[in-house]
Design a protein around this motif. Structure first.
Motif, mmCIF file in Angstrom:
data_model
loop_
_atom_site.group_PDB
_atom_site.id
_atom_site.type_symbol
_atom_site.label_atom_id
_atom_site.label_comp_id
_atom_site.label_asym_id
_atom_site.label_seq_id
_atom_site.Cartn_x
_atom_site.Cartn_y
_atom_site.Cartn_z
ATOM 1 N N GLY A 183 7.357 -1.868 2.238
ATOM 2 C CA GLY A 183 6.272 -2.496 2.971
ATOM 3 C C GLY A 183 4.929 -2.476 2.268
ATOM 4 N N VAL A 184 4.880 -1.903 1.066
ATOM 5 C CA VAL A 184 3.617 -1.852 0.320
ATOM 6 C C VAL A 184 3.094 -3.257 0.055
ATOM 7 C CG1 VAL A 184 2.534 -1.140 -1.856
ATOM 8 C CG2 VAL A 184 4.146 0.382 -0.721
ATOM 9 N N THR A 185 4.024 -4.200 -0.105
ATOM 10 C CA THR A 185 3.610 -5.579 -0.391
ATOM 11 C C THR A 185 2.920 -6.240 0.801
ATOM 12 O OG1 THR A 185 5.814 -6.367 0.224
ATOM 13 C CG2 THR A 185 5.429 -5.886 -2.091
ATOM 14 N N SER A 186 3.014 -5.624 1.978
ATOM 15 C CA SER A 186 2.301 -6.151 3.146
ATOM 16 C C SER A 186 0.867 -5.639 3.208
ATOM 17 C CB SER A 186 3.039 -5.766 4.444
ATOM 18 O OG SER A 186 4.280 -6.427 4.541
ATOM 19 N N ASN A 239 7.339 2.421 3.585
ATOM 20 C CA ASN A 239 7.135 1.357 4.556
ATOM 21 C C ASN A 239 5.689 0.918 4.365
ATOM 22 O OD1 ASN A 239 7.295 -0.478 6.631
ATOM 23 N ND2 ASN A 239 7.327 1.011 8.266
ATOM 24 N N GLY A 240 4.807 1.220 5.273
ATOM 25 C CA GLY A 240 3.395 0.972 5.041
ATOM 26 C C GLY A 240 2.751 2.297 4.699
ATOM 27 N N SER A 241 2.270 2.462 3.487
ATOM 28 C CA SER A 241 1.687 3.737 3.072
ATOM 29 C C SER A 241 0.306 3.916 3.661
ATOM 30 C CB SER A 241 1.608 3.793 1.545
ATOM 31 O OG SER A 241 0.805 4.875 1.130
ATOM 32 N N ASN A 242 0.147 4.928 4.534
ATOM 33 C CA ASN A 242 -1.174 5.197 5.087
ATOM 34 C C ASN A 242 -2.138 5.684 4.021
ATOM 35 O OD1 ASN A 242 0.150 4.662 7.542
ATOM 36 N ND2 ASN A 242 -1.269 5.992 8.629
ATOM 37 N N ARG A 260 5.073 -2.798 11.369
ATOM 38 C CA ARG A 260 3.805 -3.240 10.795
ATOM 39 C C ARG A 260 3.932 -3.920 9.440
ATOM 40 N NH1 ARG A 260 4.741 2.039 9.958
ATOM 41 N NH2 ARG A 260 4.013 3.082 8.068
ATOM 42 N N THR A 261 5.166 -4.054 8.925
ATOM 43 C CA THR A 261 5.334 -4.682 7.611
ATOM 44 C C THR A 261 6.506 -5.655 7.635
ATOM 45 O OG1 THR A 261 6.889 -3.025 6.744
ATOM 46 C CG2 THR A 261 4.532 -2.557 6.480
ATOM 47 N N ASP A 262 6.534 -6.533 6.641
ATOM 48 C CA ASP A 262 7.669 -7.446 6.509
ATOM 49 C C ASP A 262 8.956 -6.660 6.269
ATOM 50 O OD1 ASP A 262 5.933 -9.562 6.783
ATOM 51 O OD2 ASP A 262 5.743 -9.924 4.631
ATOM 52 N N TRP A 263 8.826 -5.533 5.579
ATOM 53 C CA TRP A 263 9.988 -4.702 5.243
ATOM 54 C C TRP A 263 10.624 -4.112 6.494
ATOM 55 C CZ3 TRP A 263 10.977 0.662 5.580
ATOM 56 C CH2 TRP A 263 12.056 1.135 4.815
ATOM 57 N N ASP A 264 9.811 -3.505 7.364
ATOM 58 C CA ASP A 264 10.423 -2.890 8.547
ATOM 59 C C ASP A 264 10.909 -3.950 9.541
ATOM 60 O OD1 ASP A 264 8.194 -3.497 10.248
ATOM 61 O OD2 ASP A 264 7.295 -1.542 9.926
ATOM 62 N N ARG A 265 10.248 -5.117 9.551
ATOM 63 C CA ARG A 265 10.739 -6.211 10.403
ATOM 64 C C ARG A 265 12.136 -6.650 9.951
ATOM 65 N NH1 ARG A 265 8.573 -10.613 13.506
ATOM 66 N NH2 ARG A 265 6.441 -9.886 13.119
ATOM 67 N N ALA A 266 12.320 -6.782 8.638
ATOM 68 C CA ALA A 266 13.608 -7.226 8.104
ATOM 69 C C ALA A 266 14.715 -6.222 8.413
ATOM 70 C CB ALA A 266 13.501 -7.433 6.593
ATOM 71 N N ILE A 271 -9.577 1.397 2.506
ATOM 72 C CA ILE A 271 -10.701 1.298 3.434
ATOM 73 C C ILE A 271 -11.942 1.990 2.880
ATOM 74 C CG2 ILE A 271 -10.398 3.373 4.886
ATOM 75 C CD1 ILE A 271 -10.695 1.371 7.319
ATOM 76 N N LEU A 272 -11.724 2.921 1.928
ATOM 77 C CA LEU A 272 -12.844 3.560 1.233
ATOM 78 C C LEU A 272 -13.262 2.781 -0.010
ATOM 79 C CD1 LEU A 272 -11.725 7.312 1.376
ATOM 80 C CD2 LEU A 272 -13.480 6.218 2.784
ATOM 81 N N GLY A 273 -12.425 1.804 -0.405
ATOM 82 C CA GLY A 273 -12.750 0.991 -1.567
ATOM 83 C C GLY A 273 -12.255 1.556 -2.883
ATOM 84 N N VAL A 274 -11.375 2.551 -2.843
ATOM 85 C CA VAL A 274 -10.855 3.148 -4.075
ATOM 86 C C VAL A 274 -9.856 2.182 -4.716
ATOM 87 C CG1 VAL A 274 -9.715 5.154 -5.096
ATOM 88 C CG2 VAL A 274 -11.051 5.418 -2.996
ATOM 89 N N PRO A 275 -10.006 1.857 -6.000
ATOM 90 C CA PRO A 275 -9.038 0.972 -6.664
ATOM 91 C C PRO A 275 -7.624 1.553 -6.598
ATOM 92 C CG PRO A 275 -11.015 1.210 -8.003
ATOM 93 C CD PRO A 275 -11.123 2.215 -6.889
ATOM 94 N N VAL A 276 -6.648 0.693 -6.254
ATOM 95 C CA VAL A 276 -5.278 1.149 -5.990
ATOM 96 C C VAL A 276 -4.284 0.487 -6.938
ATOM 97 C CG1 VAL A 276 -3.398 1.174 -4.295
ATOM 98 C CG2 VAL A 276 -5.747 1.596 -3.551
ATOM 99 N N ILE A 277 -3.376 1.321 -7.453
ATOM 100 C CA ILE A 277 -2.179 0.834 -8.150
ATOM 101 C C ILE A 277 -0.987 1.379 -7.383
ATOM 102 C CG2 ILE A 277 -0.851 0.807 -10.291
ATOM 103 C CD1 ILE A 277 -3.413 1.478 -11.806
ATOM 104 N N ALA A 278 -0.019 0.530 -7.093
ATOM 105 C CA ALA A 278 1.150 0.972 -6.321
ATOM 106 C C ALA A 278 2.408 0.299 -6.821
ATOM 107 C CB ALA A 278 0.947 0.676 -4.834
ATOM 108 N N SER A 279 3.527 0.949 -6.611
ATOM 109 C CA SER A 279 4.815 0.354 -6.949
ATOM 110 C C SER A 279 5.138 -0.751 -5.947
ATOM 111 C CB SER A 279 5.909 1.426 -6.951
ATOM 112 O OG SER A 279 5.868 2.196 -5.765
ATOM 113 N N TYR A 280 5.796 -1.786 -6.463
ATOM 114 C CA TYR A 280 6.148 -2.955 -5.656
ATOM 115 C C TYR A 280 7.433 -2.647 -4.900
ATOM 116 C CZ TYR A 280 6.881 -7.946 -4.606
ATOM 117 O OH TYR A 280 7.051 -9.155 -3.968
#
Length: 410
Positions: free
Chosen positions: A341-344, A319-322, A176-182, A329-338
Motif C-alpha cells: 500500500g505504499v504506492t497509495s 500496507n499503509g506505512s504510518n 485505506r490503500t489499493d493494496w488492502d482493498r484488493a 506531514i513533517l515534510g521530511v524527504p522520503v524514499i520507500a520500497s515500491y
C-alpha cells in the motif's frame, strides 16, 4: 450510539494508569478514539486482553476500558452482554480476539479495519534472505525459544489461517490503500469495503516542518528494523555503496535494538536476525555509521524525523506505512520500497521516491542524489506536506468514520 472497539494493544492512557510501558504500535487508533469521545452521541468502550486473572475496568477521559484475561476466551461474550454494543469495530485481523467474540455473539454487527495482513505478509517475511543466511545465524535464543526465522514465519502463516476467517464473518471492511482493498476483495468479494484513512499521533499535527538548513546532512532515519520484513539489511547493503563517497553517513534506527545493547544479557537474547545484522555491520565497516536509538516516544520520533536528511521505508511489504505518513506531514524527504500500500501514499518523484524492493543499488543512488541535492528536496517536502495533511485530516476522517458506521448499522 454504543460502539465497542476490539484492539490488540493496551492504550497509552490506560497503560500509564496501570504503571505499564505504553505501546509503540497502534498510534492511529488513539487520536480517533479521543475525537470520538468528544461526541456525546457515541459511547465508546475499548477492550483488549492482558495477563491478569480478572476482568479489569477503567474510565479515562470519557472512554470505558475493559481488559480481559488472555486465557479466558469465554469472557468476550460477557463483555458483549455488558456493553450491549450497536456496532463492534475490530481493529486488525492479526490476532483472533475478534473471532472469539464473533463466535460467541454472532448476532452482533461487526466491522473489521485492516492494519496489516499476516496471511499475505508471511510470504514476504524472510524478505529475500537465503536459507543459508537463516541457518548460519541461528542463535542459542532461537533454539531455546523455538523461534528461528523459519519458525517465526510459520507463526505468521498460522495466524494467517485464522485471519482469513474474519472476512467471511464481518459485515464490512475498512481499509485505506489499493493494496488492502484488493486483498479484501480476493478474500471475500461480497463483503462491503469502505475507504477510511487513519489519524496520526497528535504530536505530528504541528507547525514544525523539516528544512534542509536545519537537518543533519547525510543522515537517514529508519523507524523499525527488528525483523527481516522491515528490510533494514538492504539499507546496510546500500550504505556500503554510499559510504564510498559519503564517509560521514549516519543511519539512525528507532525501535527494538535488534543487535542488543552490548551487555551479556542482550547477547544471550540475540536473535538470528540480530546476529545477521551485526555481521553485516561488521562486514561493511559501518560500526560508526549506524546508531540504534531504542524505543522512542512520539515527541522523540518527531525530533528525529526533523533532524534527518532522509526518511527511508525499506520494507519487503507494507500496507499503509504510518511512519511514511509521519515523515511526509513533517515534510521530511522520503524514499520507500515500491510494495503493498505504499504506492497509495507516495507519488513517485512528487511526494517521495520509490524503488523496487531488494534493488539496493537504486536505493543507494537515490540516497546520494538526495544528499548531493540533485533532487529538489524542497519541492518533495512541500508536496508531501500538502498530500499528507489532506489524507490525515482529523475532521475528514471523523466525518468518514461517522458515515461508514451509520451505513453499516442501517
Amino acid at each position: 450510539m454504543r460502539i465497542l472497539w476490539v484492539v490488540n494493544t493496551i492504550f497509552p492512557s490506560l497503560s500509564l494508569s496501570l504503571g505499564l510501558q505504553p505501546p509503540m504500535s497502534g498510534s492511529w487508533m488513539y487520536g480517533l478514539a479521543e475525537k470520538i469521545s468528544e461526541h456525546n452521541d457515541i459511547k465508546l468502550t475499548v477492550v483488549t486482553v492482558y495477563n491478569g486473572k480478572e476482568i479489569l475496568e477503567k474510565k479515562i477521559d470519557g472512554i470505558d476500558y475493559i481488559l480481559i484475561p488472555m486465557k479466558n476466551k469465554k469472557m468476550w461474550g460477557e463483555v458483549f452482554d455488558q456493553v450491549k454494543p450497536q456496532l463492534v469495530h475490530i481493529h486488525g485481523s492479526e490476532f483472533s480476539y475478534g473471532l472469539d467474540l464473533i463466535e460467541q455473539r454472532p448476532e452482533g454487527k461487526y466491522v473489521l479495519s485492516i492494519q496489516g495482513l499476516v496471511s499475505v505478509c508471511a510470504d514476504y517475511y524472510l524478505a529475500g534472505l537465503s536459507i543459508k543466511d537463516v541457518i548460519k545465524n541461528i542463535t542459542l535464543r532461537d533454539l531455546l525459544k523455538n523461534d528461528n526465522l523459519f519458525q517465526a514465519r510459520n507463526k505468521f502463516k498460522k495466524r494467517g489461517v485464522a485471519e482469513k476467517k474474519y472476512f467471511s464473518k464481518v459485515d464490512a471492511i475498512l481499509g485505506r490503500t489499493d493494496w488492502d482493498r484488493a486483498h479484501a476483495w480476493a478474500l471475500n468479494q461480497n463483503v462491503p469495503y469502505y475507504h477510511c484513512d487513519e489519524m496520526l499521533r497528535k504530536e505530528f499535527y504541528t507547525d514544525e516542518k523539516w528544512s534542509y538548513e536545519n537537518c543533519e546532512k547525510n543522515s537517514i532515519f529508519i523507524s523499525a528494523a527488528n525483523y527481516p520484513l522491515k528490510g533494514f539489511y538492504q539499507v546496510l547493503k546500500a550504505a556500503n555503496l554510499v559510504k564510498k563517497t559519503c564517509p560521514d553517513l549516519r543511519i539512525y534506527v528507532a525501535g527494538h535494538k535488534v543487535c542488543g545493547d552490548g551487555t551479556l544479557k542482550s547477547e544471550l537474547k540475540l536473535s538470528g536476525y540480530g546476529l545477521y545484522i551485526k555481521k553485516l555491520i561488521r562486514k561493511y565497516k559501518l560500526d560508526q555509521n549506524v546508531i540504534f536509538l531504542g524505543v522512542l516516544t512520539a515527541e522523540q520520533m518527531k525530533e528525529r524525523y526533523l533532524k534527518s536528511h532522509i526518511f527511508i521505508c525499506p520494507s519487503s511489504i507494507e500496507n499503509g506505512s504510518n511512519s511514511v505518513s509521519e515523515a511526509q506531514i513533517l515534510g521530511v524527504p522520503v524514499i520507500a520500497s515500491y510494495v503493498g500500500g505504499v504506492t497509495s501514499t507516495i507519488s513517485h518523484k512528487k511526494t517521495g521516491f520509490l524503488y523496487e524492493y531488494g534493488d539496493y543499488s537504486v536505493l543507494a543512488s537515490y540516497m546520494t542524489q538526495f544528499f548531493d541535492k540533485r533532487i529538489d528536496l524542497e519541492f518533495l517536502s512541500s508536496e508531501a506536506i500538502i498530500e499528507a495533511r489532506k489524507r490525515h485530516s482529523s475532521d475528514i476522517i471523523i466525518e468518514s468514520y461517522y458515515e461508514i458506521i451509520k451505513k453499516v448499522m442501517s
